[in-house]
Write a protein that holds these residues in place. Structure first.
Motif, PDB file in Angstrom:
ATOM      1  N   ALA A   1      79.064   8.365  74.382  1.00 22.37           N
ATOM      2  CA  ALA A   1      78.728   9.725  73.888  1.00 22.37           C
ATOM      3  C   ALA A   1      78.852  10.859  74.525  1.00 22.37           C
ATOM      4  O   ALA A   1      79.321  11.852  74.092  1.00 22.37           O
ATOM      5  N   PRO A   2      79.132  10.876  76.226  1.00 24.60           N
ATOM      6  CA  PRO A   2      79.333  11.954  76.714  1.00 24.60           C
ATOM      7  C   PRO A   2      80.653  12.578  76.672  1.00 24.60           C
ATOM      8  O   PRO A   2      80.828  13.531  76.585  1.00 24.60           O
ATOM      9  N   VAL A   3      81.547  11.811  76.013  1.00 27.07           N
ATOM     10  CA  VAL A   3      82.821  12.211  75.692  1.00 27.07           C
ATOM     11  C   VAL A   3      82.779  13.285  74.579  1.00 27.07           C
ATOM     12  O   VAL A   3      83.793  14.026  74.608  1.00 27.07           O
ATOM     13  N   LEU A   4      81.834  13.141  73.997  1.00 26.48           N
ATOM     14  CA  LEU A   4      81.676  13.999  72.675  1.00 26.48           C
ATOM     15  C   LEU A   4      81.142  15.519  73.193  1.00 26.48           C
ATOM     16  O   LEU A   4      81.094  16.245  72.389  1.00 26.48           O
ATOM     17  N   PHE A   5      80.501  15.502  74.240  1.00 21.21           N
ATOM     18  CA  PHE A   5      79.636  16.539  74.619  1.00 21.21           C
ATOM     19  C   PHE A   5      80.056  17.342  76.003  1.00 21.21           C
ATOM     20  O   PHE A   5      79.379  17.867  76.810  1.00 21.21           O
ATOM     21  N   GLY A   6      81.565  17.115  76.070  1.00 21.49           N
ATOM     22  CA  GLY A   6      81.848  17.868  77.224  1.00 21.49           C
ATOM     23  C   GLY A   6      81.991  17.218  78.776  1.00 21.49           C
ATOM     24  O   GLY A   6      81.936  17.770  79.803  1.00 21.49           O
ATOM     25  N   TRP A   7      82.393  16.023  78.461  1.00 19.63           N
ATOM     26  CA  TRP A   7      82.353  15.027  79.783  1.00 19.63           C
ATOM     27  C   TRP A   7      83.459  15.398  80.615  1.00 19.63           C
ATOM     28  O   TRP A   7      84.651  15.545  80.207  1.00 19.63           O
ATOM     29  N   ARG A   8      83.179  15.510  81.922  1.00 18.27           N
ATOM     30  CA  ARG A   8      84.255  15.814  82.972  1.00 18.27           C
ATOM     31  C   ARG A   8      85.034  17.286  82.545  1.00 18.27           C
ATOM     32  O   ARG A   8      86.083  17.274  82.973  1.00 18.27           O
ATOM     33  N   GLY A   9      84.421  18.232  82.031  1.00 20.60           N
ATOM     34  CA  GLY A   9      84.982  19.560  81.910  1.00 20.60           C
ATOM     35  C   GLY A   9      85.645  19.430  80.571  1.00 20.60           C
ATOM     36  O   GLY A   9      86.315  20.688  80.433  1.00 20.60           O
ATOM     37  N   SER A  10      85.756  18.484  79.885  1.00 25.56           N
ATOM     38  CA  SER A  10      86.389  18.797  78.398  1.00 25.56           C
ATOM     39  C   SER A  10      85.596  19.631  77.536  1.00 25.56           C
ATOM     40  O   SER A  10      84.512  19.839  77.768  1.00 25.56           O
ATOM     41  N   ALA A  11      86.357  20.030  76.383  1.00 24.48           N
ATOM     42  CA  ALA A  11      85.672  21.049  75.606  1.00 24.48           C
ATOM     43  C   ALA A  11      84.496  20.028  74.749  1.00 24.48           C
ATOM     44  O   ALA A  11      85.016  18.871  74.189  1.00 24.48           O
ATOM     45  N   PRO A  12      83.359  20.505  74.331  1.00 21.04           N
ATOM     46  CA  PRO A  12      82.560  19.611  73.389  1.00 21.04           C
ATOM     47  C   PRO A  12      83.267  19.734  72.205  1.00 21.04           C
ATOM     48  O   PRO A  12      83.764  20.730  71.628  1.00 21.04           O
ATOM     49  N   VAL A  13      82.957  18.705  71.252  1.00 24.81           N
ATOM     50  CA  VAL A  13      83.567  18.753  69.956  1.00 24.81           C
ATOM     51  C   VAL A  13      82.490  18.976  69.016  1.00 24.81           C
ATOM     52  O   VAL A  13      81.307  19.368  69.408  1.00 24.81           O
ATOM     53  N   ASP A  14      83.029  19.288  67.617  1.00 25.06           N
ATOM     54  CA  ASP A  14      81.968  19.635  66.460  1.00 25.06           C
ATOM     55  C   ASP A  14      81.206  18.554  66.244  1.00 25.06           C
ATOM     56  O   ASP A  14      81.498  17.816  65.221  1.00 25.06           O
ATOM     57  N   THR A  15      79.961  18.172  66.983  1.00 25.18           N
ATOM     58  CA  THR A  15      79.075  17.251  66.301  1.00 25.18           C
ATOM     59  C   THR A  15      78.459  17.539  65.055  1.00 25.18           C
ATOM     60  O   THR A  15      78.081  16.441  64.406  1.00 25.18           O
ATOM     61  N   ALA A  16      78.231  18.730  64.920  1.00 28.26           N
ATOM     62  CA  ALA A  16      77.626  18.961  63.811  1.00 28.26           C
ATOM     63  C   ALA A  16      78.455  18.485  62.369  1.00 28.26           C
ATOM     64  O   ALA A  16      77.876  18.077  61.288  1.00 28.26           O
ATOM     65  N   ALA A  17      79.691  18.929  62.448  1.00 31.28           N
ATOM     66  CA  ALA A  17      80.690  18.356  61.349  1.00 31.28           C
ATOM     67  C   ALA A  17      80.573  16.799  61.320  1.00 31.28           C
ATOM     68  O   ALA A  17      80.795  16.229  60.100  1.00 31.28           O
ATOM     69  N   LEU A  18      80.365  16.281  62.158  1.00 27.70           N
ATOM     70  CA  LEU A  18      80.524  14.809  62.500  1.00 27.70           C
ATOM     71  C   LEU A  18      79.185  14.158  61.745  1.00 27.70           C
ATOM     72  O   LEU A  18      79.242  13.279  61.059  1.00 27.70           O
ATOM     73  N   GLU A  19      78.006  14.929  62.111  1.00 33.23           N
ATOM     74  CA  GLU A  19      76.932  14.528  61.319  1.00 33.23           C
ATOM     75  C   GLU A  19      76.699  14.761  59.991  1.00 33.23           C
ATOM     76  O   GLU A  19      76.406  13.942  59.141  1.00 33.23           O
TER      77      GLU A  19
ATOM     78  N   ALA B   1      72.404  -1.792  52.981  1.00 36.42           N
ATOM     79  CA  ALA B   1      73.797  -0.985  53.511  1.00 36.42           C
ATOM     80  C   ALA B   1      73.588  -0.411  54.834  1.00 36.42           C
ATOM     81  O   ALA B   1      72.449   0.174  55.211  1.00 36.42           O
ATOM     82  N   VAL B   2      74.697  -0.405  55.884  1.00 39.39           N
ATOM     83  CA  VAL B   2      74.715  -0.144  57.156  1.00 39.39           C
ATOM     84  C   VAL B   2      75.567   1.009  57.565  1.00 39.39           C
ATOM     85  O   VAL B   2      76.863   0.703  56.954  1.00 39.39           O
ATOM     86  N   LEU B   3      75.527   2.021  57.936  1.00 36.32           N
ATOM     87  CA  LEU B   3      76.315   3.062  58.547  1.00 36.32           C
ATOM     88  C   LEU B   3      76.590   2.671  60.053  1.00 36.32           C
ATOM     89  O   LEU B   3      75.649   2.507  60.768  1.00 36.32           O
ATOM     90  N   SER B   4      77.806   2.807  60.281  1.00 40.26           N
ATOM     91  CA  SER B   4      78.143   2.724  61.804  1.00 40.26           C
ATOM     92  C   SER B   4      79.061   3.659  62.584  1.00 40.26           C
ATOM     93  O   SER B   4      79.829   4.189  61.396  1.00 40.26           O
ATOM     94  N   PHE B   5      79.018   3.988  63.802  1.00 43.32           N
ATOM     95  CA  PHE B   5      79.845   4.997  64.399  1.00 43.32           C
ATOM     96  C   PHE B   5      80.271   4.300  65.543  1.00 43.32           C
ATOM     97  O   PHE B   5      79.572   3.793  66.350  1.00 43.32           O
ATOM     98  N   GLY B   6      81.379   4.642  66.053  1.00 42.09           N
ATOM     99  CA  GLY B   6      81.839   4.501  67.476  1.00 42.09           C
ATOM    100  C   GLY B   6      83.114   5.254  67.679  1.00 42.09           C
ATOM    101  O   GLY B   6      83.749   5.723  66.744  1.00 42.09           O
ATOM    102  N   LEU B   7      83.689   5.275  68.916  1.00 34.73           N
ATOM    103  CA  LEU B   7      84.741   5.916  69.252  1.00 34.73           C
ATOM    104  C   LEU B   7      86.111   4.934  68.949  1.00 34.73           C
ATOM    105  O   LEU B   7      85.887   3.679  69.029  1.00 34.73           O
TER     106      LEU B   7
END
Length: 982
Positions: free
Chosen positions: A907-925, A868-874
């Motif tokens: 991954a930077p898109v998830l963490f506030g890239w270019r001034g955007s709001a960071p997303v809830d990575t804890a919920a994603l995990e 079994a393989v778990l995968s993630f991407g935008l």
């Protein structure tokens, strides 16, 4: 072996219970069900068992089996009465039997779930792990037949049998009744029983390779009478390497009066040899190999290296010959390297074995090398030799019909002479096992892999292995998860191997660069940035720098707590006469050796341009210290590590004036063809893979890439030292029994063995059992239905097509978002159908809008070979086109989930890239962990796709889900130990 008509016709012979196993001493044996044809074998076996063992089995003197006993012990229904035998050469060496019983201990049938079990092992084979292997296999058979417990009566004096039960790792209860020990074993596998099983597997398989690499005697079968040919070449190489054991030349065509050949005894068959032969190298045409294998098996040979070609690489007919070769060898308890192999090498001073076609033995070193290709093996041996590197062991497995890269990992894990394992692989016969073994080995020493045949879409000729559907990028990601250093070329493999074997692991990514060329320093600086390292500005010593200047600058860098590694760049310096001096490489090497002589805990690499003799001089040892322990210095600890006392030959410190290298950088002079080696020859030289040896590279990019791999590996080691966990809070929000009931009900309605996809509502219900909420959608076959659906869900809504060719394709115009009212919804519906087709073709649905965020994709799938393989991407075409998807094996830990979302390039898109709001990575995990738990708990869930998953600054929303159920593929990695049958 087929059953006779006397056996129950409704229980066919279970051929899937047959298995080849490796015993504790490294030999092989076959486990199979006992049939009515085995009466004579059983009687013969029993006659060879001692009276004491018979007494322990039957609790009374029992000199012989009666006809009734023989009938009882050979007639089974394979359900309530089962007997297994261990065979070598077709003869029994051990047996086990269970009989299903009821609560009163009397014979019974299902649903009774307890059975009485009894073992008997021939005295000559006790201590080889026969009973332990039998317990694993009979327990698996019993579980398959609905038996959950074993009961056994053992005499108190039968300590060996009590130990077998006690050490198995199963939950057990013990009592003393009527003069005997009554044992009850619960057969459900436990974490301990699995650990015991894998520990035994590791020791047995490592021992089986060790027997091949360190034989006490070798016979070359097919040695030619005249110089030349494969067999004669191997014999010459054996003698030239100074092999410490006994050597024999064997050829049935030898004249009867021929006593010796090249100074070794010559024989027409193994039967003429009075002493034990441990290893046979077979170099005869394929049609004569079966005769040679039979001769080896009948005379107790322990292992084979088959150089002969003409097997699976030739097609279907050759593939069947190869299978028969493996069956024949294993029936005698022998393991095989090959066929179509290049050979094996062991440079240990106590062995000095070169049973290969390589004309020169490599120098002794700390690198172990396994390759599935003879040509690649030649290239690697040549490349290592040119770089002054040495090996501890070498196996070129050819078609690798038996001994594989997994076996080599088992051996390398515990081999004290190997610090780094290099593997060139063209196929992975058991990816699950490979990842498990690689992870364990990488925790103590680096494993570097080149994977060939990455994009061919087919298995290389001769490699009959299970087919894996996962793409190469996924294989690479899973190797990284296991700590494997995967590189693309054999050159990169050698580059990384030299650094890892000769230098300590870096404590972090900070790199000091110093040298006498500003341009070469800048190239190195740029290469470091490209590889994700953190270089300090290069220190330019100028072209007037002397070796003493290099020594002082390197010593200062090694003492500086702000760097973790040093790269020295060097070009020929200008002498007093104004001309470039290119011949003083040994002087510079001596200066660099002195700078690191204190036992620095930082790795050093050298990039040089046309400095004669530098690489060779750097390859020479400058320290009497033994190899430094393969520990990882914490990033916060920048102190120097102490060296350990030497256990090897002493070497002097390199002089500061021009001198010859301290150790030969070319192989020592070997006896010429036809001349036996001096058995008193001194030890083979150690090469460039030990303490004080500094790897040199002709290009900055190569040195930096090798260092970057070492940095990533060291980071993995630090993280692996504290394993991740699966959060306990998941247990409170997961309904595993409820999910199991849903899955069973859905599969009951799908007779197709390929399974079936779940509907949207079915998928939502199943995922909901694991706390994964999927936003509902309502069908909209016409505008009125769309309006009604929006009324139920509440505005604003989204209107989407669900036709397979338009699903998740917003770029084709199949999605309308933020529809605020009925008028806008009707307008959007009309635009959609006008643009793309009729509603019956588009299958439109209405869904409530989710909070704004980043669209991502989460998937899980089961590959028959890899698991079994778990995968993630935008979500979106760019990520798909660039292959920007990360993968981890299931079950995933909290650390795996965190790394998964951070390892994609976007991954930077998830963490506030270019001034955007960071997303809830804890919920994603958490979502990743829940999905991992679902597919791990229920292997019937063969694929899940959550797309898109919109991750907002607070929380996330799963907008779409597809799930497919099917009968799960067999999990060979969880069953009893067995060798693969390709």
């Amino acid at each position: 072996m087929e059953p006779t008509p006397e056996q129950s016709p409704h229980h066919a012979y279970p051929d899937h219970w047959e298995a080849d196993v490796v015993l504790r001493d490294g030999g092989t044996a076959r486990i199979r069900p006992i049939t009515t044809d085995d009466a004579e074998r059983l009687v013969s076996f029993y006659e060879q068992v001692s009276d004491e063992s018979k007494y322990y089995r039957f609790f009374a003197p029992y000199p012989r089996l009666s006809d009734r006993d023989v009938h009882r012990f050979t007639h089974h229904d394979y359900v309530d009465r089962v007997g297994l035998a261990v065979t070598i050469g077709g003869e029994f060496i051990g047996t086990v039997r269970y009989d299903r019983i009821n609560d009163q201990g009397r014979p019974a049938s299902a649903p009774a779930d307890e059975a009485e079990v009894a073992f008997l092992v021939q005295d000559a084979h006790q201590g080889r792990g026969v009973a332990s292997a039998l317990l694993e296999h009979i327990a698996a058979v019993a579980r398959e037949r609905g038996i959950r417990r074993f009961a056994a009566e053992v005499l108190p004096a039968n300590n060996k049998m009590i130990k077998v039960f006690r050490d198995g790792g199963y939950t057990q209860r013990r009592s003393f009744e009527d003069g005997s020990v009554h044992l009850t074993l619960d057969l459900e596998p436990t974490e301990k029983s699995l650990a015991v099983q894998r520990g035994r597997e590791q020791r047995a398989e490592a021992r089986s390779v060790q027997r091949l690499l360190a034989p006490g005697s070798v016979a070359v079968i097919g040695t030619g009478r005249t110089p030349g040919g494969v067999g004669r070449t191997v014999l010459r190489n054996l003698l030239a390497s100074g092999y410490t054991g006994r050597t024999y030349a064997v050829n049935r065509a030898f004249d009867e009066g021929l006593a010796t050949l090249d100074g070794v005894p010559a024989h027409r068959s193994l039967g003429e040899i009075d002493e034990q032969v441990d290893l046979a190298v077979i170099a005869v045409p394929a049609h004569r190999v079966p005769e040679a294998v039979a001769d080896c098996g009948e005379h107790g040979v322990q292992g084979l290296v088959v150089l002969s070609a003409g097997y699976a690489e030739r097609g279907a007919e050759g593939r069947e010959l190869q299978r028969e070769l493996v069956r024949q060898a294993r029936s005698y308890g022998m393991r095989i390297i090959g066929p179509n192999a290049f050979g094996i090498i062991n440079t240990a001073e106590s062995v000095r074995l070169n049973a290969s076609l390589a004309p020169e033995s490599p120098a002794r070193g700390r690198i172990g090398l396994f390759t599935q290709s003879g040509a690649i093996g030649i290239a690697l041996l040549s490349g290592l030799h040119r770089r002054g590197a040495g090996l501890s062991s070498f196996i070129s497995a050819g078609n690798r019909a038996d001994v594989s890269g997994n076996d080599f990992l088992q051996y390398s894990f515990e081999d004290p002479d190997t610090d780094v394992a290099l593997l060139y692989l063209e196929s992975l016969g058991n990816p699950r096992k490979f990842n498990r073994l690689a992870r364990r080995t990488a925790a103590v020493k680096p494993v570097v892999v080149v994977k060939g045949a990455r994009h061919s879409g087919s298995t290389p000729p001769g490699h009959a292995v299970p087919v894996s559907r996962i793409p190469d990028a996924t294989v690479s990601a899973l190797m990284r998860q296991a700590g494997v250093i995967r590189v693309d070329t054999v050159t990169e493999m050698v580059d990384a191997g030299l650094l890892l074997a000769g230098q300590p692991l870096p404590a972090g990514p900070r790199v000091a660069i110093l040298g006498n060329s500003e341009s070469l320093g800048l190239l190195t600086y740029d290469a470091c940035l490209a590889e994700g390292l953190r270089p300090r500005p290069p220190i330019d010593l100028t072209t007037a720098a002397s070796p003493q200047d290099f020594r002082d600058a390197l010593a200062e860098a090694l003492a500086d707590g702000t760097c973790d590694a040093v790269i020295v760049t060097a070009i020929p310096w200008v002498g007093e006469n104004g001309e470039a001096e290119t011949g003083d490489g040994q002087v510079l090497a001596a200066a660099l050796h002195k700078a690191v002589a204190g036992g620095s805990a930082k790795p050093v690499a050298v990039v040089h341009v046309e400095i004669g003799g530098l690489a060779e001089a750097l390859a020479a040892a400058s320290s009497t210290a033994a190899p430094r322990p393969r520990t990882v210095t914490p990033a916060a600890d920048r102190t120097q590590a102490a060296t350990t006392p030497s256990t090897g030959p002493a070497r002097s410190t390199a002089p500061a004036t021009p001198a010859a290298p301290e150790a030969p950088t070319t192989p020592p002079v070997r006896p010429g063809p036809g001349s036996p080696a001096d058995p008193k020859a001194g030890p083979a030289p150690e090469a460039a893979t030990g303490p004080g040896r500094i790897p040199a590279y002709p290009a900055a990019e190569r040195a930096v890439r090798a260092l970057a791999e070492a940095v990533k590996y060291a980071q993995w080691r630090r993280q692996a030292a504290v394993p991740g966990k699966i959060p306990e809070f998941l247990d409170d929000t997961i309904d595993e029994p409820g999910a199991a009931a849903l899955i069973e009900a859905q599969l009951a309605t799908a007779p197709d063995p390929r399974g079936r996809p779940l509907t949207h509502d079915e998928a939502r219900e199943l995922l909901g059992r694991y706390g994964i909420a999927v936003r509902p959608t309502l069908p909209a076959p016409d505008p009125g239905a769309a309006v009604a659906a929006a009324g139920r869900l509440g505005y604003p809504v989204a209107l989407k097509t669900t036709a397979p060719h338009l699903r998740h394709r917003a770029d084709l115009g199949g999605v309308r978002l933020d529809i605020a009212d009925e008028e806008a919804l009707r307008r959007a519906y009309g635009e959609l159908t006008d643009l793309l087709g009729k509603p019956a073709e588009l299958l439109p649905v209405v869904q409530a809008m989710a909070p704004r965020g980043v669209d991502t994709v989460v998937r899980a799938s089961i590959d028959a070979a890899a698991g079994a393989v778990l995968s993630f991407g935008l979500a979106g075409a760019p990520s798909e086109l660039l292959g920007d998807t990360a993968h981890r094996l299931v079950p995933a830990t909290d650390r795996d989930a965190a790394e998964l979302i951070r390892s994609i390039r976007a991954a930077p898109v998830l963490f506030g890239w270019r001034g955007s709001a960071p997303v809830d990575t804890a919920a994603l995990e958490e979502l990743l962990l829940r999905l991992s738990r679902l597919v791990d708990d229920h292997p019937e869930v063969v694929s899940v796709a959550l797309e898109p998953v919109v991750v907002a600054p607070h929380g996330l929303t799963v907008l779409g889900a597809s799930v497919r159920l099917a009968p799960p593929p067999a999990r060979s990695d969880l069953g009893p130990r067995r060798l693969p049958n390709y």
